[in-house]
Scaffold this motif. Structure first.
Motif, PDB file in Angstrom:
ATOM      1  N   LEU A 233      19.378 -53.288 -10.010  1.00  0.00           N
ATOM      2  CA  LEU A 233      19.707 -51.861 -10.083  1.00  0.00           C
ATOM      3  C   LEU A 233      20.343 -52.056  -7.934  1.00  0.00           C
ATOM      4  O   LEU A 233      21.715 -51.981  -7.585  1.00  0.00           O
ATOM      5  N   GLY A 234      19.228 -52.806  -7.612  1.00  0.00           N
ATOM      6  CA  GLY A 234      19.426 -53.217  -5.753  1.00  0.00           C
ATOM      7  C   GLY A 234      20.487 -53.587  -5.564  1.00  0.00           C
ATOM      8  O   GLY A 234      20.963 -53.776  -4.209  1.00  0.00           O
ATOM      9  N   ALA A 235      21.468 -54.469  -6.845  1.00  0.00           N
ATOM     10  CA  ALA A 235      22.008 -55.647  -6.286  1.00  0.00           C
ATOM     11  C   ALA A 235      23.540 -55.095  -6.425  1.00  0.00           C
ATOM     12  O   ALA A 235      24.513 -56.482  -6.154  1.00  0.00           O
TER      13      ALA A 235
ATOM     14  N   VAL B 296      26.679 -49.016 -11.667  1.00  0.00           N
ATOM     15  CA  VAL B 296      25.299 -47.989 -12.561  1.00  0.00           C
ATOM     16  C   VAL B 296      25.655 -47.055 -11.685  1.00  0.00           C
ATOM     17  O   VAL B 296      25.038 -46.398 -10.458  1.00  0.00           O
ATOM     18  N   ILE B 297      25.643 -46.396 -12.742  1.00  0.00           N
ATOM     19  CA  ILE B 297      25.239 -44.600 -12.917  1.00  0.00           C
ATOM     20  C   ILE B 297      24.381 -43.628 -12.860  1.00  0.00           C
ATOM     21  O   ILE B 297      23.684 -43.876 -13.878  1.00  0.00           O
ATOM     22  N   VAL B 298      22.768 -43.142 -12.587  1.00  0.00           N
ATOM     23  CA  VAL B 298      21.618 -42.598 -13.081  1.00  0.00           C
ATOM     24  C   VAL B 298      21.898 -41.618 -12.831  1.00  0.00           C
ATOM     25  O   VAL B 298      22.084 -40.453 -12.160  1.00  0.00           O
TER      26      VAL B 298
ATOM     27  N   LEU C  37      24.832 -45.062  -8.421  1.00  0.00           N
ATOM     28  CA  LEU C  37      24.577 -43.826  -7.564  1.00  0.00           C
ATOM     29  C   LEU C  37      23.649 -43.349  -8.411  1.00  0.00           C
ATOM     30  O   LEU C  37      23.308 -43.349  -9.442  1.00  0.00           O
ATOM     31  N   PHE C  38      22.908 -42.335  -7.926  1.00  0.00           N
ATOM     32  CA  PHE C  38      22.010 -41.860  -8.045  1.00  0.00           C
ATOM     33  C   PHE C  38      22.240 -40.015  -8.161  1.00  0.00           C
ATOM     34  O   PHE C  38      22.015 -39.733  -7.184  1.00  0.00           O
TER      35      PHE C  38
ATOM     36  N   VAL D  89      26.480 -44.908 -17.349  1.00  0.00           N
ATOM     37  CA  VAL D  89      26.222 -44.666 -17.022  1.00  0.00           C
ATOM     38  C   VAL D  89      25.039 -44.140 -17.894  1.00  0.00           C
ATOM     39  O   VAL D  89      24.875 -43.626 -18.449  1.00  0.00           O
ATOM     40  N   SER D  90      23.411 -43.795 -17.527  1.00  0.00           N
ATOM     41  CA  SER D  90      22.065 -43.257 -17.961  1.00  0.00           C
ATOM     42  C   SER D  90      21.913 -42.170 -17.607  1.00  0.00           C
ATOM     43  O   SER D  90      22.310 -41.934 -16.425  1.00  0.00           O
TER      44      SER D  90
END
Ligand SMILES: Cc1cc2nc3c(=O)[nH]c(=O)nc-3n(C[C@H](O)[C@H](O)[C@H](O)COP(=O)(O)O)c2cc1C
Length: 175
Positions: A77-79, A51-53, A83-84, A5-6
């Protein structure tokens, strides 16, 4: 599952959202790493399953560090499932023009970074006069007075729907 989570934040509200998400992910039995986007710059994304951004909108843009992070890591990220979260005050209302503006901000972000998140959610943010300098307070008071005539312009006010955020993360983790 291990989740990154960034987040980026200007007044602190997106940090609160990111912390809440990280708590929920941990409560669900998953591993989670919570990092400010500045500390995620050189991270090895292969360590994470998802990954969450999260970023907030200021004057029609997300924080520059988020765009730099997304551009640098676009391929990784695309791979993987991502969640954005786009945090803004526009998302607190129902103004069609505001929502078209959010679509445009997101489209510009995707074009500029080359990253198309697996899922995007527009999240209502907060009005935080306690965190604004004199100029921002002046500008934001005028904006909020229009959008929410009943609000006390001297008080911080959260528009985030926390139960909806809980439901969102539970659904995303299960997907
Ligand atoms: C100077 C300033 C500019 C802003 N510009 C926008 C904007 O263009 N569109 C919008 O919907 N919200 C805008 N907002 C509202 C923020 O997106 C909202 O307060 C959000 O919760 C901030 O999150 P943060 O505390 O994590 O930075 C602005 C807020 C400030 C203080």
């Amino acid at each position: 599952m291990k989740v990154l989570v960034s987040y980026a934040t200007s007044e602190g509200h997106t940090r609160k959202i990111a912390r809440t998400l990280a708590d929920r992910i941990a409560d669900s039995g998953h591993m989670v790493e919570l990092l400010h986007i500045d500390d995620a710059d050189d991270i090895d994304l292969d360590r994470f399953d998802r990954v969450i951004v999260a970023a907030s909108v200021h004057a029609g843009h997300y924080q520059r560090a988020v765009s730099e992070f997304a551009a640098k890591h676009a391929a990784q990220l695309g791979a993987k499932p991502s969640l954005f979260l786009s945090v803004s005050l526009a998302a607190a209302g129902h103004d069609a023009e505001d929502w078209r503006g959010l679509d445009k901000i997101l489209a510009d972000f995707q074009d500029a970074t080359g990253w198309t998140p697996g899922r995007v959610e527009q999240i209502a943010g907060a009005y935080m006069p306690s965190q604004y300098d004199v100029f921002r307070r002046f500008v934001m008071r005028r904006i909020l007075a229009q959008k929410d005539p009943e609000a006390d312009l001297d008080q911080d006010k959260e528009y985030t729907d926390w139960p909806a955020l809980d439901a969102l993360i539970a659904e995303w983790l299960g997907a």
